[in-house]
Design a protein around this motif. Structure first.
Motif, PDB file in Angstrom:
ATOM      1  N   LEU A  14       0.841  -1.200   0.000  1.00  0.00           N
ATOM      2  CA  LEU A  14       0.000   0.000   0.000  1.00  0.00           C
ATOM      3  C   LEU A  14       0.872   1.244   0.000  1.00  0.00           C
ATOM      4  N   ARG A  15       0.550   2.167  -0.863  1.00  0.00           N
ATOM      5  CA  ARG A  15       1.226   3.477  -0.863  1.00  0.00           C
ATOM      6  C   ARG A  15       0.213   4.548  -0.504  1.00  0.00           C
ATOM      7  N   ASP A  16       0.542   5.298   0.529  1.00  0.00           N
ATOM      8  CA  ASP A  16      -0.315   6.384   0.987  1.00  0.00           C
ATOM      9  C   ASP A  16       0.065   7.654   0.232  1.00  0.00           C
ATOM     10  N   LEU A  17      -0.791   8.081  -0.675  1.00  0.00           N
ATOM     11  CA  LEU A  17      -0.512   9.262  -1.482  1.00  0.00           C
ATOM     12  C   LEU A  17      -0.814  10.557  -0.741  1.00  0.00           C
ATOM     13  N   GLY A  18      -1.418  10.460   0.420  1.00  0.00           N
ATOM     14  CA  GLY A  18      -1.711  11.654   1.202  1.00  0.00           C
ATOM     15  C   GLY A  18      -2.983  12.332   0.749  1.00  0.00           C
ATOM     16  N   ASP A  19      -3.206  13.497   1.279  1.00  0.00           N
ATOM     17  CA  ASP A  19      -4.407  14.279   0.998  1.00  0.00           C
ATOM     18  C   ASP A  19      -4.098  15.262  -0.116  1.00  0.00           C
ATOM     19  N   SER A  20      -4.706  14.999  -1.276  1.00  0.00           N
ATOM     20  CA  SER A  20      -4.474  15.894  -2.416  1.00  0.00           C
ATOM     21  C   SER A  20      -5.411  17.070  -2.416  1.00  0.00           C
ATOM     22  N   GLY A  21      -6.338  17.067  -1.441  1.00  0.00           N
ATOM     23  CA  GLY A  21      -7.293  18.171  -1.390  1.00  0.00           C
ATOM     24  C   GLY A  21      -8.375  17.982  -2.426  1.00  0.00           C
ATOM     25  N   GLY A  22      -9.089  19.012  -2.707  1.00  0.00           N
ATOM     26  CA  GLY A  22     -10.105  18.955  -3.744  1.00  0.00           C
ATOM     27  C   GLY A  22     -11.436  18.434  -3.258  1.00  0.00           C
ATOM     28  N   GLY A  23     -11.396  17.399  -2.420  1.00  0.00           N
ATOM     29  CA  GLY A  23     -12.642  16.888  -1.877  1.00  0.00           C
ATOM     30  C   GLY A  23     -13.591  16.324  -2.898  1.00  0.00           C
ATOM     31  N   GLY A  24     -13.128  16.177  -4.148  1.00  0.00           N
ATOM     32  CA  GLY A  24     -13.973  15.562  -5.158  1.00  0.00           C
ATOM     33  C   GLY A  24     -14.880  16.531  -5.879  1.00  0.00           C
ATOM     34  N   GLY A  25     -14.709  17.815  -5.764  1.00  0.00           N
ATOM     35  CA  GLY A  25     -15.642  18.740  -6.383  1.00  0.00           C
ATOM     36  C   GLY A  25     -15.418  18.913  -7.869  1.00  0.00           C
ATOM     37  N   GLY A  26     -16.304  18.398  -8.700  1.00  0.00           N
ATOM     38  CA  GLY A  26     -16.237  18.630 -10.130  1.00  0.00           C
ATOM     39  C   GLY A  26     -17.586  19.077 -10.623  1.00  0.00           C
ATOM     40  N   GLY A  27     -18.540  19.137  -9.743  1.00  0.00           N
ATOM     41  CA  GLY A  27     -19.912  19.447 -10.088  1.00  0.00           C
ATOM     42  C   GLY A  27     -20.765  19.096  -8.889  1.00  0.00           C
ATOM     43  N   PRO A  28     -22.082  19.178  -9.028  1.00  0.00           N
ATOM     44  CA  PRO A  28     -22.947  18.930  -7.878  1.00  0.00           C
ATOM     45  C   PRO A  28     -22.901  17.491  -7.381  1.00  0.00           C
ATOM     46  N   ALA A  84       8.213   9.643   0.796  1.00  0.00           N
ATOM     47  CA  ALA A  84       9.159   8.797   1.528  1.00  0.00           C
ATOM     48  C   ALA A  84       8.832   8.782   3.019  1.00  0.00           C
ATOM     49  N   SER A  85       8.434   9.913   3.546  1.00  0.00           N
ATOM     50  CA  SER A  85       8.070   9.994   4.968  1.00  0.00           C
ATOM     51  C   SER A  85       6.819   9.181   5.254  1.00  0.00           C
ATOM     52  N   ARG A  86       5.850   9.262   4.361  1.00  0.00           N
ATOM     53  CA  ARG A  86       4.628   8.487   4.553  1.00  0.00           C
ATOM     54  C   ARG A  86       4.905   6.983   4.455  1.00  0.00           C
ATOM     55  N   ASP A  87       5.764   6.596   3.495  1.00  0.00           N
ATOM     56  CA  ASP A  87       6.113   5.186   3.346  1.00  0.00           C
ATOM     57  C   ASP A  87       6.800   4.662   4.609  1.00  0.00           C
ATOM     58  N   ALA A  88       7.720   5.460   5.153  1.00  0.00           N
ATOM     59  CA  ALA A  88       8.448   5.055   6.355  1.00  0.00           C
ATOM     60  C   ALA A  88       7.506   4.940   7.549  1.00  0.00           C
ATOM     61  N   ALA A  89       6.594   5.881   7.667  1.00  0.00           N
ATOM     62  CA  ALA A  89       5.646   5.856   8.785  1.00  0.00           C
ATOM     63  C   ALA A  89       4.742   4.634   8.698  1.00  0.00           C
ATOM     64  N   LEU A  90       4.324   4.303   7.482  1.00  0.00           N
ATOM     65  CA  LEU A  90       3.468   3.147   7.281  1.00  0.00           C
ATOM     66  C   LEU A  90       4.214   1.854   7.628  1.00  0.00           C
ATOM     67  N   LYS A  91       5.474   1.788   7.229  1.00  0.00           N
ATOM     68  CA  LYS A  91       6.283   0.599   7.515  1.00  0.00           C
ATOM     69  C   LYS A  91       6.454   0.403   9.014  1.00  0.00           C
ATOM     70  N   LYS A  92       6.642   1.487   9.737  1.00  0.00           N
ATOM     71  CA  LYS A  92       6.832   1.399  11.185  1.00  0.00           C
ATOM     72  C   LYS A  92       5.525   1.024  11.884  1.00  0.00           C
ATOM     73  N   ARG A  93       4.429   1.627  11.426  1.00  0.00           N
ATOM     74  CA  ARG A  93       3.153   1.448  12.100  1.00  0.00           C
ATOM     75  C   ARG A  93       2.525   0.081  11.824  1.00  0.00           C
ATOM     76  N   CYS A  94       2.776  -0.458  10.647  1.00  0.00           N
ATOM     77  CA  CYS A  94       2.080  -1.672  10.219  1.00  0.00           C
ATOM     78  C   CYS A  94       3.030  -2.847  10.006  1.00  0.00           C
ATOM     79  N   ALA A  95       4.041  -2.950  10.833  1.00  0.00           N
ATOM     80  CA  ALA A  95       5.023  -4.021  10.662  1.00  0.00           C
ATOM     81  C   ALA A  95       4.417  -5.395  10.905  1.00  0.00           C
TER      82      ALA A  95
END
Length: 320
Positions: A14-28, A84-95
């Motif tokens: 699993l790769r955590d891409l983080g929060d890209s924002g946007g919230g999905g708004g493309g229309g109603p 890289a920081s997210r990958d490292a955090a995931l590896k530590k948390r979910c060993a």
């Protein structure tokens, strides 16, 4: 559904891409759907149904597609460092599987490990190498080889880049908006379905899709087969092990199976059209199959544990 707390996890699943924002708004009704280039989703074209039946998009499938621009969140040194920081955090948390119950990321990793380890062995026995597909966890929106997607898309597989994409908040959506029972095995079914699409891609089945809508369309056959493949994995889930040979999943109950079947029923085309669309069923717009069909093919895989019994494309086969 119980996990083996001693099993180690391969967090590269699993790769955590983080929060890209946007919230999905493309229309109603949310953002655009990443189905250009063959992307396929467990919920499928729920927004397509809503837009076509409520008059929001004229029913034009092409209007929902956004071509991939080639830009991504990892294009800069800053974003690469963040990744890289997210990958490292995931590896530590979910060993290990010990954190799979309270942590949704660790649970997803464990389930993906199990699903991919099963298919690696299964395809090897038939002489076909399995290529792993790293799941991409995103929040808000994401750029993929199949185009731009928002969280409204639901989980999906993109054949163009061979990756599974998921916003884990979708599980809450299933329970709150679709009325599904939920639970870990229900979530496992969702992931196993998407990885079923990856298996179809490896086997060349996905490329056979020509007709995209209708009750007997290739799209419906593809989705029902992915449901069956999900059931096949589930049949073998308690025997599937980590790299060191430890079982990842120790127990699946009847209640777990009932919850997965309930989820399958809640993402049938007829249920979505009736409850989230215009209130009536239009079979000509079916892309994933009815609730009864999805339950049938998930059960077929669960009961037989044999991918050979999942050939929805066979001549004369009854889809249900």
């Amino acid at each position: 559904m119980d996990f083996n707390q001693d099993a180690e996890l391969d967090t590269s699943a699993l790769r955590d891409l983080g929060d890209s924002g946007g919230g999905g708004g493309g229309g109603p009704l949310g953002g655009r759907v990443a189905i250009g280039g063959g992307g396929v989703s467990v919920v499928g074209l729920v927004i397509y149904f809503l837009m076509s039946q409520l008059g929001g998009g004229g029913g034009d499938l092409g209007s929902l597609l956004t071509p991939d621009t080639g830009s991504g969140s990892s294009s800069s040194a800053q974003s690469s460092g963040d990744q890289a920081s997210r990958d490292a955090a995931l590896k530590k948390r979910c060993a290990s599987a010990a954190n799979a119950t309270p942590d949704s990321d660790c649970e997803a990793i464990l389930l993906i490990n199990s699903i991919e380890n099963y298919w690696t062995g299964q395809l090897a026995r038939s002489g076909t190498p399995y290529t792993r597909s790293q799941a991409q966890k995103f929040t808000g929106s994401v750029s993929t080889g199949c185009g731009e997607a928002s969280s409204d898309t639901g989980p999906f597989y993109c054949p163009a880049d061979k990756k599974v994409y998921i916003d884990l908040s979708f599980y809450q959506e299933l329970e709150q908006r679709f009325g599904a029972k939920g639970g870990p095995f229900s979530r496992a079914y969702v992931l196993a379905h998407e990885y079923g699409h990856h298996v179809q891609d490896i086997l060349g089945i996905e490329r056979r899709v020509r007709t995209r809508s209708g009750p007997t369309s290739d799209s419906v056959k593809l989705e029902l087969q992915a449901d069956c493949f999900a059931g096949v994995w589930a049949n073998h889930a308690t025997q599937t092990t980590s790299a060191s040979g430890k079982p990842l999943i120790s127990r699946i109950t009847r209640d777990d199976i009932a919850a997965a079947l309930d989820t399958a029923s809640k993402i049938g085309d007829d249920f979505i059209q009736t409850n989230l669309g215009g209130g009536s069923v239009n079979k000509s717009q079916f892309t994933h199959g009815s609730s009864a069909q999805r339950e049938k093919w998930l059960t077929q895989g669960l009961s037989t544990g044999n991918p050979a019994n999942c050939d929805t494309f066979a001549a004369g086969v009854s889809l249900g």
